[in-house]
Motif scaffolding. Structure first.
Motif, mmCIF file in Angstrom:
data_model
loop_
_atom_site.group_PDB
_atom_site.id
_atom_site.type_symbol
_atom_site.label_atom_id
_atom_site.label_comp_id
_atom_site.label_asym_id
_atom_site.label_seq_id
_atom_site.Cartn_x
_atom_site.Cartn_y
_atom_site.Cartn_z
ATOM 1 N N ARG A 208 -5.538 5.969 -1.388
ATOM 2 C CA ARG A 208 -6.394 5.098 -0.580
ATOM 3 C C ARG A 208 -7.811 5.036 -1.151
ATOM 4 O O ARG A 208 -8.456 3.983 -1.155
ATOM 5 C CB ARG A 208 -6.432 5.596 0.867
ATOM 6 C CG ARG A 208 -7.313 4.767 1.795
ATOM 7 C CD ARG A 208 -6.900 3.296 1.761
ATOM 8 N NE ARG A 208 -7.851 2.445 2.435
ATOM 9 C CZ ARG A 208 -7.737 2.074 3.706
ATOM 10 N NH1 ARG A 208 -6.704 2.508 4.442
ATOM 11 N NH2 ARG A 208 -8.624 1.267 4.253
ATOM 12 N N ARG B 16 0.844 -1.200 0.000
ATOM 13 C CA ARG B 16 0.000 0.000 0.000
ATOM 14 C C ARG B 16 0.881 1.252 0.000
ATOM 15 O O ARG B 16 0.650 2.192 -0.763
ATOM 16 C CB ARG B 16 -0.919 0.011 1.220
ATOM 17 C CG ARG B 16 -1.884 -1.165 1.282
ATOM 18 C CD ARG B 16 -2.597 -1.166 2.626
ATOM 19 N NE ARG B 16 -3.349 -2.387 2.852
ATOM 20 C CZ ARG B 16 -4.666 -2.483 2.774
ATOM 21 N NH1 ARG B 16 -5.375 -1.408 2.465
ATOM 22 N NH2 ARG B 16 -5.285 -3.625 3.006
ATOM 23 N N GLU C 263 0.626 3.463 -3.637
ATOM 24 C CA GLU C 263 0.545 4.914 -3.449
ATOM 25 C C GLU C 263 1.378 5.638 -4.515
ATOM 26 O O GLU C 263 0.922 6.627 -5.113
ATOM 27 C CB GLU C 263 1.048 5.287 -2.054
ATOM 28 C CG GLU C 263 0.950 6.762 -1.725
ATOM 29 C CD GLU C 263 1.420 7.060 -0.315
ATOM 30 O OE1 GLU C 263 0.681 7.732 0.417
ATOM 31 O OE2 GLU C 263 2.536 6.611 0.047
#
Length: 289
Positions: A146, A123, A133
């Motif tokens: 997100r 992530r 990201e």
């Protein structure tokens, strides 16, 4: 591209191919509740729009009379429908964003392996390490990574593995049935395929590659086998061209041209189940331009 004037076929010769071309679209229209009068109104407006913008004479104002002559639509109707502007080709924001992120994930060496397979992405990660990201931020700063991840998880474009990494799933290549992305590409891809075929019909020699390999008289099992194999080959070609286009476009300034490389695969039962084929009925296959 050739500078010769387009050479269009006689109207009578277009009847059969046009009927075959439109048949699946008519099925979709009927199932979707678009009646014949609704389609006629859309076509009337489109005829006027195309005649107004695509058939204007250089240095001369396009008149209601000439549009009426070109289209066969009464001048009163032409006057009512003119001035609507050229057809809108804008890409919906969600479609553009998703496509650009997916294309980079599959093409950028930072986010894919040497064969173009997308890497599982944490992530977040250190700046020197690839992450989901970083992938999103490399395409757009207008939305939080997100939020993209949550949307993609909901749409089942990605899954989270046991190491808490985002993994692109095969379904990401196929838009959900009837959603905005699929409907957008229905119009875009069919437009480009038809535009390429029409350009080839009207040009002295084919301008675009537009070919198909087709076999008739197959068993259902063989047709399914060929369909699966052709999907594999097609995906390899699409991924390869995506990587090459990504690398090439990163090294040149922006321009006004666009390019589309598409592949389609189709099979159907072409005869009634009671009609048997003999070995001599089988078509040995053709590659058509």
């Amino acid at each position: 591209m050739s500078g010769d004037a387009p050479r269009s076929p006689a109207p009578a010769k277009l009847h059969a191919p046009l009927a075959r071309l439109l048949r699946p679209l008519v099925r979709l229209l009927i199932r979707s509740g678009i009646t014949f009068p609704m389609l006629m109104e859309m076509l009337r407006e489109l005829y006027v729009n195309v005649a107004e913008y695509d058939f204007a004479l250089p240095g001369k104002e396009q008149t209601d009379s000439r549009v009426s002559l070109l289209t066969g639509i009464h001048r009163k109707e032409v006057r009512r429908l003119r001035g609507a502007g050229a057809p809108v080709n804008a890409v919906p924001a969600t479609v553009s964003q998703t496509s650009r992120i997916l294309a980079r994930w599959l093409a950028d060496p930072k986010f894919s392996d040497g064969d173009g397979h997308p890497l599982p992405l944490p992530r977040t990660a250190e700046p020197s390490q690839p992450s989901f990201e970083q992938l999103v931020a490399s395409v757009t700063r207008d939305v939080r990574p997100r939020a993209v991840l949550d949307e993609w998880l909901d749409r089942k474009l990605v899954a989270i593995d046991d190491q808490d990494r985002a993994v692109l799933v095969e379904a990401a290549f196929v838009p959900r049935s009837g959603d905005d992305q699929q409907l957008y590409y229905l119009g875009r891809n069919l437009h480009d395929h038809i535009a390429a075929a029409v350009a080839n019909v009207e040009a002295p020699s084919p301008q675009f590659l537009e070919r198909a390999v087709h076999y008739d008289g197959l068993t259902k099992e063989l047709a399914e086998q060929l369909q699966q194999r052709s999907r594999e080959v097609a995906m390899q070609a699409l991924q390869k061209m995506n990587r090459e286009a990504h690398a090439a476009s990163d090294s040149v300034p922006p321009g006004q041209w666009r390019w589309n490389f598409g592949v389609y695969v189709y099979s159907e039962e072409a005869v009634p189940p009671t009609t048997a084929h003999s070995p001599s009925d089988r078509n040995d296959g053709e590659a058509t331009t």
